[in-house]
Enzyme design. Structure first.
Site, PDB file in Angstrom:
ATOM      1  N   HIS A 137      20.365  27.058  36.047  1.00  0.00           N
ATOM      2  CA  HIS A 137      19.698  26.399  35.286  1.00  0.00           C
ATOM      3  C   HIS A 137      17.779  26.325  35.946  1.00  0.00           C
ATOM      4  CE1 HIS A 137      18.932  22.209  33.428  1.00  0.00           C
ATOM      5  NE2 HIS A 137      17.697  22.044  33.881  1.00  0.00           N
ATOM      6  N   GLU A 138      17.725  25.727  37.342  1.00  0.00           N
ATOM      7  CA  GLU A 138      16.347  25.896  37.683  1.00  0.00           C
ATOM      8  C   GLU A 138      15.527  27.613  37.683  1.00  0.00           C
ATOM      9  OE1 GLU A 138      15.371  23.330  38.364  1.00  0.00           O
ATOM     10  OE2 GLU A 138      17.915  22.698  38.676  1.00  0.00           O
ATOM     11  N   HIS A 141      13.850  27.934  33.830  1.00  0.00           N
ATOM     12  CA  HIS A 141      12.564  26.602  34.281  1.00  0.00           C
ATOM     13  C   HIS A 141      11.704  27.858  34.624  1.00  0.00           C
ATOM     14  CE1 HIS A 141      14.134  22.668  33.484  1.00  0.00           C
ATOM     15  NE2 HIS A 141      14.464  22.360  33.988  1.00  0.00           N
TER      16      HIS A 141
HETATM   17  O1  GNR Z   1      20.164  16.784  37.334  1.00  0.00           O
HETATM   18  C1  GNR Z   1      19.789  17.645  36.353  1.00  0.00           C
HETATM   19  N1  GNR Z   1      21.666  17.358  36.190  1.00  0.00           N
HETATM   20  C2  GNR Z   1      22.677  19.588  36.335  1.00  0.00           C
HETATM   21  C3  GNR Z   1      23.551  18.848  35.938  1.00  0.00           C
HETATM   22  C4  GNR Z   1      24.140  19.702  35.272  1.00  0.00           C
HETATM   23  C5  GNR Z   1      23.577  21.140  35.613  1.00  0.00           C
HETATM   24  C6  GNR Z   1      22.029  21.423  36.208  1.00  0.00           C
HETATM   25  C7  GNR Z   1      21.652  20.148  36.317  1.00  0.00           C
HETATM   26  S1  GNR Z   1      19.596  20.262  36.485  1.00  0.00           S
HETATM   27  C8  GNR Z   1      19.337  18.883  35.655  1.00  0.00           C
HETATM   28  C9  GNR Z   1      17.669  18.294  36.897  1.00  0.00           C
HETATM   29  C10 GNR Z   1      16.855  19.382  35.901  1.00  0.00           C
HETATM   30  O2  GNR Z   1      16.385  19.408  34.897  1.00  0.00           O
HETATM   31  N2  GNR Z   1      16.299  20.715  36.414  1.00  0.00           N
HETATM   32  O3  GNR Z   1      15.706  21.231  36.511  1.00  0.00           O
HETATM   33 NI    NI Z   2      16.366  20.834  33.390  1.00  0.00          NI
END
Ligand code: GNR
Ligand code: NI
Length: 171
Positions: A137-138, A141
């Site tokens: 996920h990061e 970004h």
């Molecule tokens: O806080 C966050 N919770 C989350 C839950 C499941 C998978 C990924 C995340 S990341 C997110 C915070 C965020 O936006 N990170 O970019």
């Molecule tokens: Ni995020």
């Protein structure tokens, strides 16, 4: 340390690819600290520099605790996916830049990620489950990709339209 403001979709700055960090020096460490403070303040598990409008490849992650064992916060520069499993997992994800929406996302169950730590040391991390999901996920970004890109166009546009309405209400 400073609390930073988190951008929300559809801000175009969330769609830009961030620039690599040359060296983790005191300035970058300060930014990592501020990102971590911002992460804790907003109750997230991970935060990418892109989300606060700073176009550098920096990510911080803190899962809080796993099975009662405290998690040591990860401060990462230039995290890079070196390997990802064919096996997948489905996780209900949220994003601080897409507030109020939680949807199932399919990603690799296991990953190997290289990065430079807060002491400018190269590291290799093997992760599975929530940490593997969060890393993907990061890193997304940093490449200008939000989790809603992994949903159907229908779901994505529904979410984006609701977020646009929210912005109009605030003006
Ligand atoms: O806080 C966050 N919770 C989350 C839950 C499941 C998978 C990924 C995340 S990341 C997110 C915070 C965020 O936006 N990170 O970019
Ligand atoms: Ni995020």
């Amino acid at each position: 340390m400073a609390l930073l403001e988190i951008l929300t979709a559809p801000d175009p700055r969330l769609l830009a690819k961030a620039h690599p960090v040359e060296k983790v020096d005191s300035g970058i460490r300060k930014l990592m600290d501020s990102l971590l403070e911002t992460l804790y303040y907003n109750d997230g598990v991970g935060l990418a520099s892109t989300q606060v409008g700073i176009s550098k490849r920096i990510v911080v992650i803190d899962l809080g605790e796993r099975n009662g064992i405290p998690f040591k916060p990860l401060l990462m520069a230039n995290p890079e996916l070196q390997w990802f499993s064919v096996d997948t997992q489905i996780t209900k994800e949220g994003c601080l830049s897409v507030p109020g929406f939680y949807e199932n996302v399919i990603r690799s169950l296991e990953v190997r990620v290289s990065y430079t730590d807060e002491n400018n040391q190269k590291q290799l991390l093997e992760a599975r489950g929530l940490l593997a999901d969060c890393l993907q996920h990061e890193i997304d970004h940093l490449n200008g990709v939000l989790f809603i890109e992994h949903l159907s166009a229908l779901k994505r546009n529904l979410i984006l339209n609701k977020l646009r309405k929210e912005i109009r209400k605030k003006r």
